[in-house]
Design a protein around this motif. Sequence first.
Motif, PDB file in Angstrom:
ATOM      1  N   LEU A   1       0.756  -1.127  -0.100  1.00  0.00           N
ATOM      2  CA  LEU A   1      -0.075  -0.099   0.135  1.00  0.00           C
ATOM      3  C   LEU A   1       0.887   1.207  -0.106  1.00  0.00           C
ATOM      4  N   ASP A   2       0.792   1.809  -0.926  1.00  0.00           N
ATOM      5  CA  ASP A   2       1.624   3.150  -1.235  1.00  0.00           C
ATOM      6  C   ASP A   2       1.314   4.121  -0.242  1.00  0.00           C
ATOM      7  N   GLY A   3       2.329   4.965   0.419  1.00  0.00           N
ATOM      8  CA  GLY A   3       2.099   5.977   1.375  1.00  0.00           C
ATOM      9  C   GLY A   3       1.566   5.644   2.680  1.00  0.00           C
ATOM     10  N   ILE A   4       1.739   4.193   2.949  1.00  0.00           N
ATOM     11  CA  ILE A   4       1.227   3.637   4.137  1.00  0.00           C
ATOM     12  C   ILE A   4       2.273   3.144   5.145  1.00  0.00           C
ATOM     13  N   GLY A   5       2.098   3.543   6.457  1.00  0.00           N
ATOM     14  CA  GLY A   5       3.327   2.606   7.249  1.00  0.00           C
ATOM     15  C   GLY A   5       3.025   1.337   7.804  1.00  0.00           C
ATOM     16  N   HIS A   6       3.323   1.311   8.905  1.00  0.00           N
ATOM     17  CA  HIS A   6       3.403  -0.085   9.721  1.00  0.00           C
ATOM     18  C   HIS A   6       1.785  -0.611   9.831  1.00  0.00           C
ATOM     19  N   ASN A   7       0.950   0.338   9.998  1.00  0.00           N
ATOM     20  CA  ASN A   7      -0.480   0.052  10.444  1.00  0.00           C
ATOM     21  C   ASN A   7      -1.606   0.332   9.417  1.00  0.00           C
ATOM     22  N   PRO A   8      -1.697  -0.390   8.189  1.00  0.00           N
ATOM     23  CA  PRO A   8      -2.943  -0.115   7.485  1.00  0.00           C
ATOM     24  C   PRO A   8      -4.235   0.003   7.972  1.00  0.00           C
ATOM     25  N   LEU A   9      -4.406  -0.851   9.116  1.00  0.00           N
ATOM     26  CA  LEU A   9      -5.498  -0.882   9.816  1.00  0.00           C
ATOM     27  C   LEU A   9      -6.233   0.412  10.268  1.00  0.00           C
ATOM     28  N   LEU A  10      -5.079   1.195  10.715  1.00  0.00           N
ATOM     29  CA  LEU A  10      -5.352   2.624  11.130  1.00  0.00           C
ATOM     30  C   LEU A  10      -5.214   3.563  10.009  1.00  0.00           C
ATOM     31  N   GLU A  11      -4.489   3.671   9.168  1.00  0.00           N
ATOM     32  CA  GLU A  11      -3.889   4.625   8.432  1.00  0.00           C
ATOM     33  C   GLU A  11      -4.514   4.499   6.777  1.00  0.00           C
ATOM     34  N   SER A  12      -5.552   3.257   6.531  1.00  0.00           N
ATOM     35  CA  SER A  12      -5.927   3.139   5.253  1.00  0.00           C
ATOM     36  C   SER A  12      -7.097   1.992   5.603  1.00  0.00           C
ATOM     37  N   PRO A  13      -7.999   2.196   6.562  1.00  0.00           N
ATOM     38  CA  PRO A  13      -9.121   1.150   6.689  1.00  0.00           C
ATOM     39  C   PRO A  13      -9.944   0.672   5.404  1.00  0.00           C
ATOM     40  N   ARG A  14     -10.453   1.695   4.557  1.00  0.00           N
ATOM     41  CA  ARG A  14     -11.173   1.366   3.607  1.00  0.00           C
ATOM     42  C   ARG A  14     -10.553   0.712   2.409  1.00  0.00           C
ATOM     43  N   THR A  15      -9.386   1.083   2.190  1.00  0.00           N
ATOM     44  CA  THR A  15      -8.491   0.173   1.263  1.00  0.00           C
ATOM     45  C   THR A  15      -8.305  -1.420   1.911  1.00  0.00           C
ATOM     46  N   LEU A  16      -8.064  -1.385   3.239  1.00  0.00           N
ATOM     47  CA  LEU A  16      -7.778  -2.863   3.754  1.00  0.00           C
ATOM     48  C   LEU A  16      -9.094  -3.411   3.780  1.00  0.00           C
ATOM     49  N   ARG A  17     -10.164  -2.818   4.058  1.00  0.00           N
ATOM     50  CA  ARG A  17     -11.542  -3.340   4.161  1.00  0.00           C
ATOM     51  C   ARG A  17     -11.718  -4.022   2.614  1.00  0.00           C
TER      52      ARG A  17
END
Length: 270
Positions: A245-261
């Motif tokens: 995930l570009d532009g995202i760090g260690h925690n996609p759950l917090l930083e990009s929840p919709r993409t992760l969903r």
Amino acid sequence: LRPHRARQAAGSQGRRGIALSDPEPEPGPRPSALLLHGFTGSALDWSACLGADPRCLAIDLPGHGDRADPRGAFGDVIHALLDELPDSIDRVVGYSLGGRVALGLIQAAPGRFRAATLISAHPGLTDPILVEQRRAADRQWIELLRQEGIAPFVNAWEKLPLFASQRRLPAEVLAAQRARRLRQRPEGLAACLACLGLAEMPSTWDALARFAGDLHWIVGGEDRKFGHLARQVAEQRPATRVTVLDGIGHNPLLESPRTLRDLILQNLPC
């Protein structure tokens, strides 16, 4: 998200635990995917990502929230969790610490799971020197928790370079995460590190190579360490699907929840 027919059961040291299985399940769809949060988190961490999807079962890991403190070795906790899971669970999704627990489940019962989604996960250390270095580092965190309490620990934990990318997030998002962390019990987190820390985790690299189910590995593009681990997994197990995930760090759950969903839902039955 709530456990399927969750009920309170006696836990160690007077704490409450959550019994995951129930001899009289409620009518309707039963969960197929187990969601496992990261260290200092809780089942609530998944709410912004998956809401109340009935196909998912989010739980508090041992030592977190109302869950009893872990007992025994890493493998003891894994087998206890396996014994509690509803029969309908055949997929596992884990972030960071939850990813390590998910890997432990796969190693202990590879035929149980049809699919696994691992987010910023570590398959385990194989170098004894690195194991001892990590154990020494975790002992410092344990000492901080037990001697100074939760607030000094959270202050130090949030300053780790691993979480630097989160500084771009809205203040209210970070405040909510901090509030959840401050509600944790210091002894619960200390016990979790002592039992489920990376240094206590048996290597799962061989189990990954043999895993016959669908394996999806997700990492943030700015998380170089875990990106390197994801590439190593893909080299050892070419069938692994890796998403960066570009532009995202260690925690996609917090930083990009919709993409992760959207990524997680790809592996859930309709």
